[in-house]
Design a protein around this motif. Structure first.
Motif, PDB file in Angstrom:
ATOM      1  N   PRO A   1       0.782  -1.079   0.110  1.00 59.07           N
ATOM      2  CA  PRO A   1      -0.148   0.138  -0.195  1.00 59.07           C
ATOM      3  C   PRO A   1       1.049   1.201   0.206  1.00 59.07           C
ATOM      4  N   ILE A   2       2.041   1.068   0.757  1.00 60.38           N
ATOM      5  CA  ILE A   2       2.993   2.377   0.582  1.00 60.38           C
ATOM      6  C   ILE A   2       4.261   1.606   0.061  1.00 60.38           C
ATOM      7  N   LYS A   3       4.723   2.151  -1.114  1.00 61.37           N
ATOM      8  CA  LYS A   3       5.823   1.587  -1.832  1.00 61.37           C
ATOM      9  C   LYS A   3       7.340   2.461  -1.667  1.00 61.37           C
ATOM     10  N   SER A   4       8.150   2.236  -1.129  1.00 64.64           N
ATOM     11  CA  SER A   4       9.464   3.014  -1.137  1.00 64.64           C
ATOM     12  C   SER A   4      10.752   1.841  -0.838  1.00 64.64           C
ATOM     13  N   ASP A   5      11.363   1.787  -1.964  1.00 65.61           N
ATOM     14  CA  ASP A   5      12.347   0.972  -2.118  1.00 65.61           C
ATOM     15  C   ASP A   5      13.727   1.760  -1.060  1.00 65.61           C
ATOM     16  N   LYS A   6      13.595   3.040  -1.397  1.00 61.19           N
ATOM     17  CA  LYS A   6      14.609   3.581  -0.479  1.00 61.19           C
ATOM     18  C   LYS A   6      14.470   3.401   1.079  1.00 61.19           C
ATOM     19  N   ALA A   7      13.123   3.586   1.394  1.00 60.67           N
ATOM     20  CA  ALA A   7      12.691   3.552   2.712  1.00 60.67           C
ATOM     21  C   ALA A   7      13.044   2.169   3.426  1.00 60.67           C
ATOM     22  N   VAL A   8      12.847   0.986   2.534  1.00 60.76           N
ATOM     23  CA  VAL A   8      13.150  -0.443   2.913  1.00 60.76           C
ATOM     24  C   VAL A   8      14.760  -0.619   3.114  1.00 60.76           C
ATOM     25  N   ARG A   9      15.392  -0.080   2.072  1.00 56.48           N
ATOM     26  CA  ARG A   9      16.830  -0.224   2.139  1.00 56.48           C
ATOM     27  C   ARG A   9      17.493   0.438   3.098  1.00 56.48           C
ATOM     28  N   ASP A  10      17.049   1.746   3.624  1.00 51.01           N
ATOM     29  CA  ASP A  10      17.531   2.253   4.637  1.00 51.01           C
ATOM     30  C   ASP A  10      17.063   1.672   5.769  1.00 51.01           C
ATOM     31  N   ALA A  11      16.053   1.258   6.231  1.00 52.22           N
ATOM     32  CA  ALA A  11      15.718   0.491   7.321  1.00 52.22           C
ATOM     33  C   ALA A  11      16.382  -0.807   7.448  1.00 52.22           C
ATOM     34  N   TRP A  12      16.877  -1.598   6.467  1.00 48.92           N
ATOM     35  CA  TRP A  12      17.261  -2.828   6.451  1.00 48.92           C
ATOM     36  C   TRP A  12      18.928  -2.635   6.680  1.00 48.92           C
ATOM     37  N   GLN A  13      19.472  -1.463   6.097  1.00 45.86           N
ATOM     38  CA  GLN A  13      20.925  -1.319   6.574  1.00 45.86           C
ATOM     39  C   GLN A  13      21.113  -0.499   8.013  1.00 45.86           C
ATOM     40  N   SER A  14      20.043  -0.039   8.306  1.00 45.22           N
ATOM     41  CA  SER A  14      20.188   0.466   9.748  1.00 45.22           C
ATOM     42  C   SER A  14      20.358  -0.826  10.792  1.00 45.22           C
ATOM     43  N   TYR A  15      19.255  -1.895  10.399  1.00 48.16           N
ATOM     44  CA  TYR A  15      19.204  -3.066  11.301  1.00 48.16           C
ATOM     45  C   TYR A  15      20.497  -3.750  11.111  1.00 48.16           C
ATOM     46  N   THR A  16      21.081  -3.994  10.129  1.00 46.42           N
ATOM     47  CA  THR A  16      22.184  -4.993   9.780  1.00 46.42           C
ATOM     48  C   THR A  16      23.596  -4.204  10.521  1.00 46.42           C
ATOM     49  N   ALA A  17      23.415  -2.870  10.622  1.00 48.67           N
ATOM     50  CA  ALA A  17      24.359  -2.181  11.208  1.00 48.67           C
ATOM     51  C   ALA A  17      24.523  -2.427  12.787  1.00 48.67           C
ATOM     52  N   LEU A  18      23.070  -2.115  13.201  1.00 47.92           N
ATOM     53  CA  LEU A  18      22.772  -2.649  14.675  1.00 47.92           C
ATOM     54  C   LEU A  18      23.139  -3.921  15.021  1.00 47.92           C
ATOM     55  N   ALA A  19      22.939  -4.912  14.280  1.00 47.50           N
ATOM     56  CA  ALA A  19      23.524  -6.295  14.439  1.00 47.50           C
ATOM     57  C   ALA A  19      24.921  -6.431  14.570  1.00 47.50           C
ATOM     58  N   ASP A  20      25.674  -5.700  13.742  1.00 48.64           N
ATOM     59  CA  ASP A  20      27.116  -5.845  13.659  1.00 48.64           C
ATOM     60  C   ASP A  20      27.523  -5.168  14.989  1.00 48.64           C
ATOM     61  N   LYS A  21      27.036  -4.183  15.500  1.00 52.92           N
ATOM     62  CA  LYS A  21      27.553  -3.296  16.618  1.00 52.92           C
ATOM     63  C   LYS A  21      27.206  -4.454  17.896  1.00 52.92           C
ATOM     64  N   TYR A  22      26.207  -5.000  17.971  1.00 51.11           N
ATOM     65  CA  TYR A  22      25.534  -5.822  19.161  1.00 51.11           C
ATOM     66  C   TYR A  22      26.438  -7.335  19.142  1.00 51.11           C
ATOM     67  N   ASP A  23      26.740  -7.518  17.930  1.00 54.67           N
ATOM     68  CA  ASP A  23      27.536  -8.942  17.786  1.00 54.67           C
ATOM     69  C   ASP A  23      28.736  -8.942  18.611  1.00 54.67           C
ATOM     70  N   GLU A  24      28.972  -9.699  19.757  1.00 49.39           N
ATOM     71  CA  GLU A  24      30.167  -9.835  20.248  1.00 49.39           C
ATOM     72  C   GLU A  24      30.642 -11.076  20.442  1.00 49.39           C
ATOM     73  N   PRO A  25      31.331 -11.682  19.642  1.00 54.23           N
ATOM     74  CA  PRO A  25      32.016 -12.933  19.509  1.00 54.23           C
ATOM     75  C   PRO A  25      32.408 -13.478  20.996  1.00 54.23           C
ATOM     76  N   GLY A  26      31.896 -14.529  21.347  1.00 58.75           N
ATOM     77  CA  GLY A  26      32.101 -15.189  22.731  1.00 58.75           C
ATOM     78  C   GLY A  26      31.272 -14.562  23.850  1.00 58.75           C
ATOM     79  N   ARG A  27      30.467 -13.494  23.744  1.00 57.24           N
ATOM     80  CA  ARG A  27      29.532 -13.361  24.614  1.00 57.24           C
ATOM     81  C   ARG A  27      28.320 -13.263  24.051  1.00 57.24           C
ATOM     82  N   PHE A  28      27.839 -12.743  22.838  1.00 58.10           N
ATOM     83  CA  PHE A  28      26.769 -12.613  22.515  1.00 58.10           C
ATOM     84  C   PHE A  28      26.528 -12.513  20.858  1.00 58.10           C
ATOM     85  N   THR A  29      25.832 -13.404  20.141  1.00 54.16           N
ATOM     86  CA  THR A  29      25.724 -13.608  18.813  1.00 54.16           C
ATOM     87  C   THR A  29      24.595 -12.743  18.238  1.00 54.16           C
TER      88      THR A  29
END
Length: 640
Positions: free
Chosen positions: A172-200
């Motif tokens: 109903p609301i289409k925005s490829d840019k909005a989806v990509r921005d939200a996805w890349q914000s998430y993947t960056a956050l996942a990398d931030k919180y990924d702490e090998p040996g403690r939390f994955t």
């Protein structure tokens, strides 16, 4: 001089004989000669520590592969907790819920997959923040006004409208840019919180073919943001056919070098479509599609909030534990009644049996999967302990009437799901060598995993040809297990002459939960007529009970005090371990085996709720539960 040997079960091999012989020879000549550094290296002395040098998984890691936050369109209509707080909560930190309650896990999780829906990924936070691109659309402007109106009825009606709008062929609301921005914000956050040996923090999303018949999958990446950002989440607007999802993931793997897997869930709400012998379009399953599915879907989420999917009493009438947290009235949105002929294509045990037949016919088993549990919570909180259960979504949080609140409102009232019907489950147990993305993903690929309905019990399951009773007396069953056989998720073949498969199974209770009632082995096989059969064997149990004339073990008993929502561990055992040999083995028949661990009865989340809020619930609301674990199977394949 005294030498004390150490049990092989602890992985230690003493190689002292050569050194002792040399010492005795030198002593006879009246001279004690210490070995040189080169000599020590040559005789490779053992390490003192029994833990040094182990090359097999020694720890089970606990996590949730299926959590939704405010970024998901459906969750975000009512949930205001974002992805960062979801990570903080999973890591053991205290957060504040959407409605202002303080919340914390009893113990941190080891890993988490935030699997927000691919469809219009990130729309809700953008809509509620007044994003100009979203508000420039007529529908976005209207939704924003209603959701921020402060009128609860208008908010709920709009939430339902937004969720319903997802079923079309276009967003109903289409925005490829909005989806990509939200996805890349998430993947960056996942990398931030990924702490090998403690939390994955594994990166993932949910592909959600919106409609009545649930065919949803969670997609998980092995790599980091650099890998995941090669795409945006594949959504139902790309295709509602899971075979197209597999082709997309296969291309991503083969052409893009990304390691990825998909996990189906809630076959119990698919109305006979999740584990069929046909393609999505109703044609006979081909070897190519079966192979693609087998390669990309090594696991199935077999238990979660929307019901348990191990088996059904209609499919397993001789299994007294088959009717557990059963959702079997209709499909996902309650638009179509379920009929009994659909059930065989919905449950994991039956799918494993179907896989044996398909392997015989096609040469490939598309249903050779391991098992995990996860939550599917839309609250941003992976909280499924019975006394700490925050439910399916944030529309209603713990309060006196949550048990009777409508979770899924169906056109036919008979198919409407009330709050009390939610199951407080589940979690994924993964036997990995380290708490890292790579090690956990690899363990999932090889199916060295098990599902629980919430408790964090430790479970080992190995299959081989030479396990004996002595192996059940070791304090490290894994040493014998890996040395003599294969772990859960493995394969047995090349049966030695006159042998039957033996299984080493062990379980230790979750210290926060109930004692153990029993361990069972569930066997499925294909007989000489090409039909499949199953049998559940009680392997080891508590309290010196004896099977009755019908071969069934008496119930363990029940110490639950419902009124006070507590129980006593006066029955059951803190741990159980045994070696079991299949008494009905036929080397010509394909078979699978998995372990099921059953706890003693404990209070269900509804009992805790009734106690806390001094509520009298109706008689149809269960107040006790017998939590359980399901291991991934071990398969036997005849020669040739």
């Amino acid at each position: 001089m005294t030498v004390r040997s150490i049990s092989m079960s602890f992985g230690v091999v003493l190689l002292a004989s050569a050194a002792l012989a040399a010492e005795r020879g030198a002593a006879e000549e009246g001279v004690i000669q210490l070995p040189t550094k080169e000599g020590v290296a040559e005789i490779a002395p053992p390490q003192f520590s029994p833990y040094a040098g182990r090359d097999f998984p020694t720890k089970v890691y606990w996590g949730d592969t299926h959590l939704h936050t405010a970024v998901s369109v459906d969750a975000g209509t009512m949930n205001r907790i974002g992805q960062e707080d979801a990570y903080r909560f999973a890591r053991g930190e205290e957060i504040t819920t959407t409605h202002g309650l303080r919340a914390k896990l009893s113990r941190p999780l080891d890993f988490l997959v935030i699997a927000d829906h691919a469809e219009m990924y990130g729309l809700m936070p953008q809509l509620l923040s007044g994003n100009q691109e979203v508000l420039s659309t007529e529908i976005g402007k209207r939704w924003y006004g209603q959701l921020t109106s402060g009128d609860n009825d208008a908010v709920f009606a709009t939430a339902m409208e937004i969720v319903g709008s997802l079923s079309g062929d276009e967003p109903p609301i289409k925005s490829d840019k909005a989806v990509r921005d939200a996805w890349q914000s998430y993947t960056a956050l996942a990398d931030k919180y990924d702490e090998p040996g403690r939390f994955t923090a594994l990166i993932g999303y949910e592909w959600t073919a919106i409609g009545g018949d649930n065919l949803h999958r969670n997609v998980i990446f092995r790599g980091d943001a650099n890998v995941a950002n090669r795409i945006v989440p594949f959504s139902q607007y790309d295709s509602k056919n899971p075979e197209d999802l597999w082709k997309h993931l296969d291309a991503l793997k083969n052409d893009g070098g990304a390691e990825v897997l998909a996990i189906p869930h809630n076959g119990n709400l698919s109305n006979g479509r999740m584990f069929t012998v046909e393609t999505f379009n109703g044609k006979p399953l081909t070897k190519e599609i079966a192979a693609m599915r087998a390669g990309l879907e090594p696991l199935v989420e077999v238990t979660q909030i929307k019901g348990d999917g191990e088996t059904h009493p209609f499919l397993s009438p001789n299994d007294e534990f088959a009717d557990y947290e059963t959702w079997d009235k209709s499909n996902l949105n309650g638009t179509e009644a379920k009929t009994k002929d659909m059930l065989q294509w919905e449950y994991a045990r039956e799918a494993l049996k179907t896989g044996l037949k398909l392997e015989d016919e096609l040469g490939v088993n598309p249903y050779k999967f391991g098992m995990i549990g996860s939550t599917d919570a839309h609250t941003s909180m992976a909280a499924v302990e019975e006394e700490n259960f925050f439910g399916k979504h944030s529309g209603v949080e713990p309060e006196p009437h949550r048990w009777e609140h409508v979770v899924i409102e169906a056109p036919d009232p008979e198919f409407t799901i009330k709050g009390w019907q939610q199951a407080a489950g589940g979690y994924a147990g993964v036997w990995a060598t380290d708490n890292t993305r790579e090690a956990i993903f690899d363990a999932m690929k090889r199916k060295e995993t098990y599902a629980t309905t919430g408790p964090r019990m430790t479970v080992r399951f190995f299959g081989g040809w030479d396990f004996d009773d002595a192996d059940a007396k070791t304090r490290l069953p894994a040493a014998a297990g890996y040395a003599k056989g294969v772990p859960m998720g493995g394969d047995l073949s090349q049966v030695p002459e006159g042998k039957s498969p033996t299984f080493l199974v062990a379980a230790a209770k979750d210290p926060y939960s109930g004692n153990l009632d029993r361990i069972q082995v569930v066997k499925g096989w294909m007989n000489a007529d090409g039909e499949t059969e199953e049998k559940v064997y009680d392997v080891v149990w508590s309290d010196d009970r004896k099977p009755g004339p019908d071969g069934k073990l008496p119930p363990v008993g029940n110490t639950v005090d419902v009124e006070n929502a507590t129980w006593s561990n006066a029955i059951g055992e803190p741990e159980l371990i045994a070696v079991w040999e299949d008494p009905d083995f036929d080397p010509e028949q394909r078979a699978f085996y998995y372990a099921r661990v059953i706890e003693i009865p404990t209070p269900r989340w509804t009992a805790y709720e009734a106690k806390r809020f001094d509520v009298k619930m109706t008689d149809d609301v269960p107040m006790t539960t017998q939590e359980r674990a399901y291991t991934s199977p071990i398969w036997y394949t005849p020669k040739g």
